[in-house]
Design an enzyme around this catalytic site. Structure first.
Site, PDB file in Angstrom:
ATOM      1  N   ASN A   8     -36.759 -37.963 -16.986  1.00  0.00           N
ATOM      2  CA  ASN A   8     -36.396 -37.105 -15.857  1.00  0.00           C
ATOM      3  C   ASN A   8     -37.457 -37.290 -14.775  1.00  0.00           C
ATOM      4  O   ASN A   8     -38.576 -36.797 -14.927  1.00  0.00           O
ATOM      5  CB  ASN A   8     -36.347 -35.644 -16.341  1.00  0.00           C
ATOM      6  CG  ASN A   8     -36.167 -34.664 -15.196  1.00  0.00           C
ATOM      7  OD1 ASN A   8     -35.840 -35.050 -14.067  1.00  0.00           O
ATOM      8  ND2 ASN A   8     -36.371 -33.382 -15.479  1.00  0.00           N
ATOM      9  N   LYS A  10     -37.472 -36.061 -11.900  1.00  0.00           N
ATOM     10  CA  LYS A  10     -37.568 -34.877 -11.018  1.00  0.00           C
ATOM     11  C   LYS A  10     -37.535 -35.328  -9.555  1.00  0.00           C
ATOM     12  O   LYS A  10     -36.878 -36.317  -9.238  1.00  0.00           O
ATOM     13  CB  LYS A  10     -38.810 -34.057 -11.360  1.00  0.00           C
ATOM     14  CG  LYS A  10     -38.917 -33.769 -12.860  1.00  0.00           C
ATOM     15  CD  LYS A  10     -39.930 -32.726 -13.203  1.00  0.00           C
ATOM     16  CE  LYS A  10     -40.021 -32.591 -14.709  1.00  0.00           C
ATOM     17  NZ  LYS A  10     -40.813 -31.460 -15.131  1.00  0.00           N
ATOM     18  N   HIS A 104     -31.902 -27.304 -16.586  1.00  0.00           N
ATOM     19  CA  HIS A 104     -33.349 -27.494 -16.741  1.00  0.00           C
ATOM     20  C   HIS A 104     -34.060 -26.202 -16.358  1.00  0.00           C
ATOM     21  O   HIS A 104     -33.633 -25.490 -15.446  1.00  0.00           O
ATOM     22  CB  HIS A 104     -33.814 -28.660 -15.847  1.00  0.00           C
ATOM     23  CG  HIS A 104     -35.208 -29.097 -16.133  1.00  0.00           C
ATOM     24  ND1 HIS A 104     -36.311 -28.398 -15.689  1.00  0.00           N
ATOM     25  CD2 HIS A 104     -35.691 -30.151 -16.842  1.00  0.00           C
ATOM     26  CE1 HIS A 104     -37.411 -29.013 -16.111  1.00  0.00           C
ATOM     27  NE2 HIS A 104     -37.064 -30.072 -16.813  1.00  0.00           N
ATOM     28  N   GLU A 106     -36.583 -25.666 -14.664  1.00  0.00           N
ATOM     29  CA  GLU A 106     -36.997 -25.583 -13.256  1.00  0.00           C
ATOM     30  C   GLU A 106     -35.833 -25.121 -12.383  1.00  0.00           C
ATOM     31  O   GLU A 106     -36.053 -24.540 -11.312  1.00  0.00           O
ATOM     32  CB  GLU A 106     -37.557 -26.943 -12.800  1.00  0.00           C
ATOM     33  CG  GLU A 106     -38.940 -27.183 -13.394  1.00  0.00           C
ATOM     34  CD  GLU A 106     -39.340 -28.635 -13.530  1.00  0.00           C
ATOM     35  OE1 GLU A 106     -38.707 -29.511 -12.924  1.00  0.00           O
ATOM     36  OE2 GLU A 106     -40.320 -28.892 -14.266  1.00  0.00           O
ATOM     37  N   GLU A 174     -36.574 -27.480 -24.649  1.00  0.00           N
ATOM     38  CA  GLU A 174     -37.765 -27.684 -23.831  1.00  0.00           C
ATOM     39  C   GLU A 174     -38.478 -26.347 -23.637  1.00  0.00           C
ATOM     40  O   GLU A 174     -38.120 -25.569 -22.730  1.00  0.00           O
ATOM     41  CB  GLU A 174     -37.381 -28.240 -22.455  1.00  0.00           C
ATOM     42  CG  GLU A 174     -36.679 -29.571 -22.491  1.00  0.00           C
ATOM     43  CD  GLU A 174     -36.867 -30.320 -21.182  1.00  0.00           C
ATOM     44  OE1 GLU A 174     -37.478 -31.400 -21.216  1.00  0.00           O
ATOM     45  OE2 GLU A 174     -36.446 -29.810 -20.140  1.00  0.00           O
ATOM     46  N   GLY A 180     -44.937 -30.193 -18.550  1.00  0.00           N
ATOM     47  CA  GLY A 180     -45.944 -30.582 -17.565  1.00  0.00           C
ATOM     48  C   GLY A 180     -47.321 -29.996 -17.806  1.00  0.00           C
ATOM     49  O   GLY A 180     -48.191 -30.062 -16.943  1.00  0.00           O
ATOM     50  N   SER A 219     -44.098 -32.372 -22.462  1.00  0.00           N
ATOM     51  CA  SER A 219     -45.357 -33.101 -22.681  1.00  0.00           C
ATOM     52  C   SER A 219     -45.262 -34.165 -23.781  1.00  0.00           C
ATOM     53  O   SER A 219     -46.223 -34.384 -24.525  1.00  0.00           O
ATOM     54  CB  SER A 219     -46.509 -32.125 -22.968  1.00  0.00           C
ATOM     55  OG  SER A 219     -46.741 -31.299 -21.835  1.00  0.00           O
ATOM     56  N   GLY A 241     -43.055 -36.282 -16.829  1.00  0.00           N
ATOM     57  CA  GLY A 241     -44.139 -37.053 -16.213  1.00  0.00           C
ATOM     58  C   GLY A 241     -44.327 -38.443 -16.794  1.00  0.00           C
ATOM     59  O   GLY A 241     -44.521 -39.422 -16.042  1.00  0.00           O
TER      60      GLY A 241
HETATM   61  C1  PEP Z   1     -39.200 -31.979 -18.288  1.00  0.00           C
HETATM   62  O1  PEP Z   1     -39.430 -31.479 -17.204  1.00  0.00           O
HETATM   63  O2  PEP Z   1     -38.025 -32.111 -18.693  1.00  0.00           O
HETATM   64  C2  PEP Z   1     -40.328 -32.444 -19.093  1.00  0.00           C
HETATM   65  C3  PEP Z   1     -40.143 -32.610 -20.375  1.00  0.00           C
HETATM   66  O3  PEP Z   1     -41.506 -32.649 -18.427  1.00  0.00           O
HETATM   67  P1  PEP Z   1     -42.886 -33.219 -19.054  1.00  0.00           P
HETATM   68  O4  PEP Z   1     -42.549 -34.347 -19.988  1.00  0.00           O
HETATM   69  O5  PEP Z   1     -43.666 -33.698 -17.853  1.00  0.00           O
HETATM   70  O6  PEP Z   1     -43.531 -32.092 -19.766  1.00  0.00           O
END
Ligand code: PEP
Length: 257
Positions: A8, A10, A104, A106, A174, A180, A219, A241
């Site tokens: 992703n 983003k 998601h 966010e 998640e 993040g 993460s 990320g």
């Molecule tokens: C996400 O936003 O779906 C995600 C898993 O981010 P990260 O891997 O950066 O924690």
């Protein structure tokens, strides 16, 4: 069942970032003859990248012929209309997307998306022939209050419409506090929530719906991917990320092989 590893991006990436997607495709092509041999394209690993909407068409074109699936990060529930700034599932599909991330955290937190809205978007994705990835996850406050299982179960129940039974989709667990932050749950915590998600999927969709993979997200990086992906009921990963750099993303994919 093949593990599904999805990146992703983003709101990251202009045209030059497509080189990272091409490097992922090249890495997968190379690994077919190397350490991941026999798994990609077979029963082992499916790989997807979800760039910003502006890059979907170009990414799909530049990856055509590669095994990398392209996806959107959200869609509107309606097919068309006076919804300034929004993109429909049909538009994503026409641009070359085959996957779409929905619900998601966010968007749930930042755009006020409810379970009912996420379910409507899931129906839109299916209508357009997209494979939805439906995100759920508790906040740190909810976990500390001992409510993680209950919160996630409620999200699964409210976000998965009946029409999903027998269709291609996945659920991504998640935990909001792991996204993040570099923090990850213990493998026991992941296993507990994934078992609860599986039970809720079975209750909502019956046996046909209960077979869909449950991804873990939050993460994930090359150093922890293999351990997380070996947890019971972890059917893949949703990666933020670490999906922006092809070397990191390929390292995570290797953990699924
Ligand atoms: C996400 O936003 O779906 C995600 C898993 O981010 P990260 O891997 O950066 O924690």
């Amino acid at each position: 069942m093949a593990k599904l590893i999805v990146g992703n991006w983003k709101m990251n990436g202009l045209g030059p970032a497509l080189a990272e997607a091409q490097a992922v495709a090249a890495g997968l092509a190379g690994s077919l003859a190397g350490s991941l041999g026999g798994t990609l394209g077979g029963s082992g690993v499916r790989v997807g990248l979800c760039p910003p909407a502006t890059l979907i068409e170009r990414m799909a074109r530049s990856l055509s012929g590669s095994p990398v699936l392209v996806g959107g990060q959200d869609c509107r529930a309606e097919a068309s209309g006076a919804f300034t700034g929004d993109v429909s599932a049909e538009m994503l599909s026409e641009a070359g997307a085959v996957l779409v991330i929905l619900g998601h955290s966010e968007r749930r937190a930042g755009c006020g998306e409810t379970d009912a809205l996420v379910a409507a978007k899931v129906e839109a994705a299916l209508r357009a022939g997209l494979e939805p990835i439906i995100c759920v996850g508790e906040t740190l406050a909810e976990r500390e209050a001992g409510r993680a299982v209950a919160v996630v179960a409620t999200q699964v129940r409210g976000s998965l419409p009946q029409v999903l039974a027998g269709r291609a989709f996945s659920v991504a667990y998640e935990p909001v506090w792991a996204i993040g932050t570099g923090l990850t749950p213990t493998t026991a915590q992941i296993e507990e929530i994934h078992a609860a998600v599986r039970a809720e999927m079975s209750a909502v969709l019956g046996v046909p719906g209960a077979r869909a993979p449950i991804l873990y997200g939050g993460s994930v990086k090359p150093a922890n991917a293999a351990e997380i992906l070996s947890v019971a009921e972890v059917g893949g990963a949703l990666v933020g990320g670490a999906s922006l750099k092809s070397a990191d993303f390929l390292g995570i994919i290797a953990g699924a092989g």
